[in-house]
Structures are given as structure tokens and as C-alpha cells.
Design an enzyme around this catalytic site. Structure first.
Site, PDB file in Angstrom:
ATOM      1  N   GLU A  44      43.658  16.952  54.137  1.00 24.31           N
ATOM      2  CA  GLU A  44      44.635  17.774  54.864  1.00 24.31           C
ATOM      3  C   GLU A  44      45.473  18.500  53.834  1.00 24.31           C
ATOM      4  O   GLU A  44      46.050  17.871  52.939  1.00 24.31           O
ATOM      5  CB  GLU A  44      45.545  16.921  55.759  1.00 24.31           C
ATOM      6  CG  GLU A  44      46.498  17.795  56.579  1.00 24.31           C
ATOM      7  CD  GLU A  44      47.584  17.038  57.337  1.00 24.31           C
ATOM      8  OE1 GLU A  44      48.158  17.603  58.257  1.00 24.31           O
ATOM      9  OE2 GLU A  44      47.870  15.864  56.979  1.00 24.31           O
ATOM     10  N   ASN A  96      49.336  21.573  44.191  1.00 27.03           N
ATOM     11  CA  ASN A  96      49.253  22.838  44.909  1.00 27.03           C
ATOM     12  C   ASN A  96      47.799  23.101  45.291  1.00 27.03           C
ATOM     13  O   ASN A  96      46.910  23.024  44.440  1.00 27.03           O
ATOM     14  CB  ASN A  96      49.766  23.963  44.009  1.00 27.03           C
ATOM     15  CG  ASN A  96      49.975  25.261  44.765  1.00 27.03           C
ATOM     16  OD1 ASN A  96      49.233  25.586  45.699  1.00 27.03           O
ATOM     17  ND2 ASN A  96      50.990  26.000  44.374  1.00 27.03           N
ATOM     18  N   ASP A 118      52.403  26.990  56.734  1.00 25.57           N
ATOM     19  CA  ASP A 118      53.464  28.012  56.740  1.00 25.57           C
ATOM     20  C   ASP A 118      52.850  29.373  57.081  1.00 25.57           C
ATOM     21  O   ASP A 118      51.888  29.796  56.433  1.00 25.57           O
ATOM     22  CB  ASP A 118      54.140  28.074  55.362  1.00 25.57           C
ATOM     23  CG  ASP A 118      54.795  26.755  55.003  1.00 25.57           C
ATOM     24  OD1 ASP A 118      55.592  26.254  55.818  1.00 25.57           O
ATOM     25  OD2 ASP A 118      54.497  26.206  53.917  1.00 25.57           O
ATOM     26  N   LYS A 122      55.668  37.820  56.605  1.00 22.87           N
ATOM     27  CA  LYS A 122      55.756  39.141  55.959  1.00 22.87           C
ATOM     28  C   LYS A 122      54.430  39.514  55.305  1.00 22.87           C
ATOM     29  O   LYS A 122      53.829  38.688  54.609  1.00 22.87           O
ATOM     30  CB  LYS A 122      56.863  39.146  54.899  1.00 22.87           C
ATOM     31  CG  LYS A 122      58.237  39.051  55.513  1.00 22.87           C
ATOM     32  CD  LYS A 122      59.330  39.128  54.484  1.00 22.87           C
ATOM     33  CE  LYS A 122      60.674  38.988  55.191  1.00 22.87           C
ATOM     34  NZ  LYS A 122      61.697  38.383  54.367  1.00 22.87           N
ATOM     35  N   ASP A 154      51.567  26.538  66.104  1.00 22.31           N
ATOM     36  CA  ASP A 154      52.213  27.046  67.319  1.00 22.31           C
ATOM     37  C   ASP A 154      52.493  28.541  67.190  1.00 22.31           C
ATOM     38  O   ASP A 154      53.073  29.130  68.093  1.00 22.31           O
ATOM     39  CB  ASP A 154      53.537  26.311  67.569  1.00 22.31           C
ATOM     40  CG  ASP A 154      54.574  26.679  66.532  1.00 22.31           C
ATOM     41  OD1 ASP A 154      54.211  26.770  65.329  1.00 22.31           O
ATOM     42  OD2 ASP A 154      55.748  26.915  66.899  1.00 22.31           O
ATOM     43  N   THR A 191      51.096  16.121  64.789  1.00 27.03           N
ATOM     44  CA  THR A 191      51.777  16.154  63.491  1.00 27.03           C
ATOM     45  C   THR A 191      53.292  16.168  63.754  1.00 27.03           C
ATOM     46  O   THR A 191      53.727  16.324  64.908  1.00 27.03           O
ATOM     47  CB  THR A 191      51.382  17.408  62.696  1.00 27.03           C
ATOM     48  OG1 THR A 191      52.103  18.533  63.216  1.00 27.03           O
ATOM     49  CG2 THR A 191      49.888  17.682  62.752  1.00 27.03           C
ATOM     50  N   GLU A 192      54.086  16.059  62.680  1.00 28.78           N
ATOM     51  CA  GLU A 192      55.541  16.117  62.851  1.00 28.78           C
ATOM     52  C   GLU A 192      55.966  17.465  63.459  1.00 28.78           C
ATOM     53  O   GLU A 192      56.752  17.520  64.401  1.00 28.78           O
ATOM     54  CB  GLU A 192      56.261  15.917  61.510  1.00 28.78           C
ATOM     55  CG  GLU A 192      56.577  14.476  61.168  1.00 28.78           C
ATOM     56  CD  GLU A 192      55.555  13.839  60.231  1.00 28.78           C
ATOM     57  OE1 GLU A 192      54.543  14.506  59.909  1.00 28.78           O
ATOM     58  OE2 GLU A 192      55.769  12.688  59.817  1.00 28.78           O
ATOM     59  N   TYR A 193      55.401  18.562  62.901  1.00 27.68           N
ATOM     60  CA  TYR A 193      55.763  19.890  63.407  1.00 27.68           C
ATOM     61  C   TYR A 193      55.290  20.075  64.840  1.00 27.68           C
ATOM     62  O   TYR A 193      55.966  20.702  65.643  1.00 27.68           O
ATOM     63  CB  TYR A 193      55.174  20.982  62.501  1.00 27.68           C
ATOM     64  CG  TYR A 193      56.086  21.354  61.354  1.00 27.68           C
ATOM     65  CD1 TYR A 193      56.395  20.434  60.364  1.00 27.68           C
ATOM     66  CD2 TYR A 193      56.633  22.618  61.255  1.00 27.68           C
ATOM     67  CE1 TYR A 193      57.228  20.755  59.310  1.00 27.68           C
ATOM     68  CE2 TYR A 193      57.475  22.959  60.199  1.00 27.68           C
ATOM     69  CZ  TYR A 193      57.761  22.027  59.235  1.00 27.68           C
ATOM     70  OH  TYR A 193      58.590  22.353  58.192  1.00 27.68           O
ATOM     71  N   GLU A 194      54.138  19.530  65.142  1.00 27.71           N
ATOM     72  CA  GLU A 194      53.589  19.664  66.495  1.00 27.71           C
ATOM     73  C   GLU A 194      54.522  18.986  67.506  1.00 27.71           C
ATOM     74  O   GLU A 194      54.785  19.522  68.586  1.00 27.71           O
ATOM     75  CB  GLU A 194      52.195  19.030  66.539  1.00 27.71           C
ATOM     76  CG  GLU A 194      51.443  19.235  67.828  1.00 27.71           C
ATOM     77  CD  GLU A 194      49.989  18.767  67.705  1.00 27.71           C
ATOM     78  OE1 GLU A 194      49.560  18.399  66.591  1.00 27.71           O
ATOM     79  OE2 GLU A 194      49.286  18.780  68.723  1.00 27.71           O
TER      80      GLU A 194
HETATM   81  C1  LIG Z   1      55.161  23.795  57.980  1.00 29.09           C
HETATM   82  S1  LIG Z   1      54.797  22.356  57.061  1.00 29.09           S
HETATM   83  C2  LIG Z   1      53.702  21.422  58.123  1.00 29.09           C
HETATM   84  C3  LIG Z   1      53.614  19.971  57.734  1.00 29.09           C
HETATM   85  C4  LIG Z   1      52.615  19.115  58.556  1.00 29.09           C
HETATM   86  N1  LIG Z   1      51.251  19.564  58.352  1.00 29.09           N
HETATM   87  C5  LIG Z   1      52.947  19.110  60.019  1.00 29.09           C
HETATM   88  O1  LIG Z   1      52.215  19.726  60.792  1.00 29.09           O
HETATM   89  O2  LIG Z   1      53.944  18.462  60.397  1.00 29.09           O
HETATM   90  C6  LIG Z   1      53.680  22.975  55.827  1.00 29.09           C
HETATM   91  C7  LIG Z   1      53.565  22.068  54.630  1.00 29.09           C
HETATM   92  O3  LIG Z   1      52.574  22.607  53.759  1.00 29.09           O
HETATM   93  C8  LIG Z   1      53.005  22.452  52.421  1.00 29.09           C
HETATM   94  N2  LIG Z   1      52.311  23.463  51.611  1.00 29.09           N
HETATM   95  C9  LIG Z   1      52.431  24.800  51.729  1.00 29.09           C
HETATM   96  N3  LIG Z   1      51.662  25.431  50.830  1.00 29.09           N
HETATM   97  C10 LIG Z   1      51.030  24.456  50.125  1.00 29.09           C
HETATM   98  C11 LIG Z   1      50.112  24.472  49.037  1.00 29.09           C
HETATM   99  N4  LIG Z   1      49.700  25.641  48.500  1.00 29.09           N
HETATM  100  N5  LIG Z   1      49.653  23.299  48.554  1.00 29.09           N
HETATM  101  C12 LIG Z   1      50.088  22.118  49.089  1.00 29.09           C
HETATM  102  N6  LIG Z   1      50.974  22.052  50.108  1.00 29.09           N
HETATM  103  C13 LIG Z   1      51.442  23.198  50.620  1.00 29.09           C
HETATM  104  C14 LIG Z   1      54.503  22.665  52.511  1.00 29.09           C
HETATM  105  O4  LIG Z   1      55.199  22.121  51.409  1.00 29.09           O
HETATM  106  C15 LIG Z   1      54.847  21.973  53.823  1.00 29.09           C
HETATM  107  O5  LIG Z   1      55.170  20.605  53.630  1.00 29.09           O
END
Ligand SMILES: C[S@@+](CC[C@H](N)C(=O)[O-])C[C@H]1O[C@@H](n2cnc3c(N)ncnc32)[C@H](O)[C@@H]1O
Length: 218
Positions: A44, A96, A118, A122, A154, A191-194
């Protein structure tokens, strides 16, 4: 901008190298040795606080899972869940995703989950979206032949953008729901965001795509 690289989080992560692998480059092509079996590996990307990855790992002991998260201060919550559950089929990486090919060999991963990535709305940030073409190229390098991406969000605009990006790359759509929580899809793991966004009444979009067969050079 929030200061997310908090030293206490890095220290906690460093104290659990058996759960958050500190040197993932060393396991490139050898993750199954670390897990001690030859089960498929699902990852994931953007695992956040780890609710999804810990629950899915608990439900599927015959699949190995790796949760990848950029920010230590977020990943510590996933680490806490792993400590509490002691799941032998789950590891975490504080890296990353753009460096994915440093950590995984060609064909080492069977499935990639992108949950509520994310959206980077933009246009000038398009290249940061985890469904942008350059990421799809990276994923193809580490996935098995006909490997899969399972994606949910979403954000309708981001979902539509991603469907176009997948299609332009030649990925095959095998499942789509425009309202996951009012569909007949079984076994969804929130998920948490869901949880947060669906509680607000937001609709959840979900799709599964797979790569076409890799070219065979006979
Ligand atoms: C909006 S959150 C969603 C978290 C989780 N998947 C959920 O649905 O609850 C997106 C997560 O992706 C991570 N993230 C974004 N770009 C990333 C990257 N290039 N590599 C690793 N993690 C990344 C962010 O730090 C953040 O914790």
C-alpha cells in the site's frame, strides 16, 4: 505547512527495525526471505496511520503486506498498530514511493493499493499524483506480469483523472464502483480517511485495474 518530520517519531521508528525496515534496499529481490515464505506481496502506497494495511494483513495471513509511508509522524500510528497486533506478514517502510525501484525487483509485487492518495488538484502539481503516468511506469517495473492496482478515493475529479491516466497507459479496468458503500462489493476494509469522509456523507469511488501482459521477447 505542518512540521511532519518530528524527531520523536523517527526515534520510535528506529527502535523497531523488525517492523519498519531501515534498509529496504538490501531486501530488493529478497523480500520473501525476510517474510520466510513465498507468498505473494501486496503493497500500500501512502499507508498513513495503517488501519487498512493492518486489518487486511490480519484477514489474509497467506499474503505478505508492505505499507509505505513518507512521513514518520504518520507512520508511527501504523507502527503502534503493528506492535499491538504482531503480524508476521506485515512490514512498514518509511520511504518515498518515487524510489520504489530501489526497494523492489522486477516482478516482485503482485498488487498495489492506493487508498485516498493526495489528489494534488492544481495542474502544476499533476506529477505528484500517485496515478500520474511516471508513477504508473514505476509500478509496472516492480509488478508481476498483469499486476494490479486497487484504488479508492472520495475525490471525484481525482478519480476521473486516474481512470483516464490508467486507460491512456493501457491498463485494463476490471472493477469500478461510483458509490462503494452503496454497492454489492464485499469485504471492503475502511481506511482512516474513508471513515472520516464517508461519515461526512462523501461518496467513495473505487476501481481495480491491471497491466496488460508484458511483451515477450522470444
Ligand atoms: C491522504 S493520506 C491517506 C492515508 C490512508 N491511505 C488513508 O486512506 O487513510 C495520503 C498519505 O500518502 C502519503 N504519501 C503521499 N505521497 C507519498 C509518497 N510519494 N510516498 C509515500 N507516501 C506518500 C502521505 O504522507 C499521506 O500519509
Amino acid at each position: 505547512m505542518r512540521l511532519r518530520n518530528k524527531p520523536w517519531a523517527k526515534e520510535k521508528i528506529a527502535a523497531y527495525p523488525q517492523y519498519v525496515i531501515p534498509n529496504p534496499e538490501e531486501y530488493k529481490g529478497r523480500w520473501n526471505e525476510l517474510f520466510g515464505n513465498d507468498h505473494p506481496i501486496h503493497i500500500e502506497i501512502g499507508t498513513g496511520k495503517g488501519k487498512f494495511i493492518t486489518e487486511i494483513a490480519k484477514a489474509n495471513p497467506n499474503i505478505n503486506y508492505i505499507g509505505i509511508e513518507l512521513y514518520p509522524s504518520v507512520l508511527v500510528s501504523a507502527l503502534d498498530k503493528l506492535i499491538a497486533n504482531e503480524l508476521p506478514n506485515l512490514r512498514l517502510l518509511n520511504v518515498n514511493a518515487k524510489d520504489l525501484t530501489n526497494f523492489f525487483a522486477e516482478g516482485e509485487i503482485e498488487r498495489i493499493y492506493l487508498n485516498f492518495s493526495d489528489p494534488w488538484p492544481k495542474k502544476r502539481h499533476e506529477k505528484r499524483r500517485l496515478t500520474y503516468r511516471s508513477f504508473l511506469e514505476l509500478y509496472e517495473k516492480v509488478l508481476v506480469d498483469e499486476g494490479e492496482i486497487h484504488f479508492k478515493t472520495d475525490n471525484q475529479g481525482f478519480f476521473e483523472y486516474s481512470l483516464v491516466s490508467f486507460s491512456q497507459y493501457g491498463l485494463v479496468l476490471t472493477y469500478v464502483s461510483l458509490d462503494l458503500h452503496n454497492s454489492d462489493f464485499e469485504g471492503n476494509i475502511m481506511t482512516e480517511y474513508e471513515e472520516k469522509f464517508s461519515a461526512k456523507g462523501n461518496r467513495i469511488y473505487r476501481c481495480e485495474v491491471k497491466y496488460p501482459p508484458k511483451q515477450r521477447h522470444l
